[in-house]
Design a protein around this motif. Structure first.
Motif, PDB file in Angstrom:
ATOM      1  N   ASP A  97       0.828  -1.206   0.000  1.00 27.17           N
ATOM      2  CA  ASP A  97       0.000   0.000   0.000  1.00 27.17           C
ATOM      3  C   ASP A  97       0.862   1.256   0.000  1.00 27.17           C
ATOM      4  OD1 ASP A  97      -2.480  -1.335   0.030  1.00 27.17           O
ATOM      5  OD2 ASP A  97      -2.343  -1.632   2.191  1.00 27.17           O
ATOM      6  N   ARG A 100       2.406   1.729  -3.558  1.00 26.75           N
ATOM      7  CA  ARG A 100       1.402   2.241  -4.494  1.00 26.75           C
ATOM      8  C   ARG A 100       1.015   3.678  -4.170  1.00 26.75           C
ATOM      9  NH1 ARG A 100      -0.024  -3.220  -4.020  1.00 26.75           N
ATOM     10  NH2 ARG A 100      -1.308  -2.798  -2.177  1.00 26.75           N
ATOM     11  N   GLU A 103       3.288   6.287  -5.487  1.00 24.63           N
ATOM     12  CA  GLU A 103       3.126   6.518  -6.927  1.00 24.63           C
ATOM     13  C   GLU A 103       1.847   7.287  -7.231  1.00 24.63           C
ATOM     14  OE1 GLU A 103       3.888   6.254 -11.035  1.00 24.63           O
ATOM     15  OE2 GLU A 103       5.178   5.751  -9.336  1.00 24.63           O
ATOM     16  N   THR A 104       0.753   6.958  -6.547  1.00 23.62           N
ATOM     17  CA  THR A 104      -0.562   7.517  -6.898  1.00 23.62           C
ATOM     18  C   THR A 104      -1.044   8.613  -5.960  1.00 23.62           C
ATOM     19  OG1 THR A 104      -1.772   5.895  -5.555  1.00 23.62           O
ATOM     20  CG2 THR A 104      -1.203   5.257  -7.811  1.00 23.62           C
TER      21      THR A 104
END
Length: 319
Positions: A97, A100, A103-104
């Motif tokens: 998590d 990710r 990145e997001t």
């Protein structure tokens, strides 16, 4: 000139290090209290669990569990090892998590919160509502933990919670090795039935969580406070009893939000006791996206909660 080739082979693992499966066994046995129960929950054989525990003890050099007819009870070393294992496993669980999210920008995954009852009712909902509205992939898990002994801070230290809402100025609240900060000071007030001619002469209703160190000195200086005649389970029970005319109580502001109309709240004067409400987390979890996001929400929400929590009763008592 001869150039020696550098081996690309991976170094051998340190035989003293516990493997992740061993950490899971350690946590399961500490939680379940027996090798048999841990084996069942882990879908392993009992002999495999026993072997893993012996391996952990060999690598750490200490006995982690007392074995006997009672099952397997963690020793002091076992409690410490299990707490560290839970914290390590939590970081491993959050790794995907976190990667990710880097990145997001999204905050996802579980967020384990330990809070004492009145904070869980009055502080967390607004913060979590805004947080989950922005980050629908976040899954808060809130546990109510009595504000006694190690309380909510102990849940964080032992790896059972990512963040604690806690009272930070009690002598029993040990935040050593943790990241902790205050959110607001919560005042206490005298609570009594509406229309009571002499509120201080009423029987005292109290509960175990109210006897902590942040009020003990103030309490000892008040010659008008009698011994408790009723020891209620928690603050909500105390408030209900006061509303029924059974006595008076000295209570913190968070517990008085939404008090019935039959309850009057009287200021205890400029020397009234207060308690400091804040949060605690581990240094490693303090850097994770869910915990950082929740702390931001708590800082923007929580300081306004005590304001207006106590409903004036047309007077004050100077303590």
């Amino acid at each position: 000139m001869t150039v020696s080739a550098v081996s690309a082979a991976s170094p051998s693992p340190d035989p003293r290090l516990l493997a992740v499966p061993e950490l899971r066994v350690l946590v399961a046995v500490a939680r379940d209290g027996s090798f048999t129960a841990a084996a069942r929950h882990l879908d392993m054989t009992q002999s495999a669990v026993s072997h893993a525990v012996r391996s952990c003890e060999r690598k750490t050099g200490v006995v982690l569990f007392d074995r006997g007819r009672h099952g397997a009870r963690p020793t002091a070393a076992g409690e410490a090892a299990a707490a560290q294992a839970r914290r390590i496993l939590r970081l491993l669980e959050s790794l995907g998590d976190e990667a990710r999210g880097a990145e997001t920008g999204e905050v996802t995954g579980p967020l384990r919160i330990a809070a004492f009852r009145s904070a869980a009712v009055q502080v967390l909902p607004a913060a979590l509502a805004r947080l989950t509205a922005r980050h629908p992939g976040l899954v808060p898990k809130v546990r109510i933990v009595p504000d006694l002994g190690r309380g909510t801070v102990g849940e964080v230290a032992d790896g059972r919670a990512d963040l604690a809402i806690a009272t930070l100025d009690a002598a029993a609240t040990d935040t050593t090795g943790l990241v902790a900060a205050a959110l607001f000071d919560e005042p206490y007030a005298l609570v009594h039935p509406v229309g009571a001619a002499d509120p201080r002469g009423l029987p005292l209703i109290d509960w175990a969580e109210n006897c902590s160190s942040y009020t003990r000195r103030w309490w000892s200086e008040q010659d008008w406070i009698p011994r408790a005649t009723v020891d209620a389970g928690d603050d909500s029970v105390v408030l209900s009893m006061v509303a029924r005319g059974l006595g008076m109580a000295v209570m913190p502001a968070l517990a008085l939000v939404g008090a019935p109309d039959t309850v009057a709240v009287t200021d205890l004067g400029p020397r009234r006791p207060t308690r400091q409400v804040g949060y605690a987390t581990t240094p490693e979890l303090a850097r994770t996206l869910p915990v950082r996001a929740l702390i931001r929400e708590l800082r923007s929400t929580a300081p306004t909660v005590p304001t207006g929590a106590a409903r004036p009763a047309g007077g004050s008592i100077t303590a």
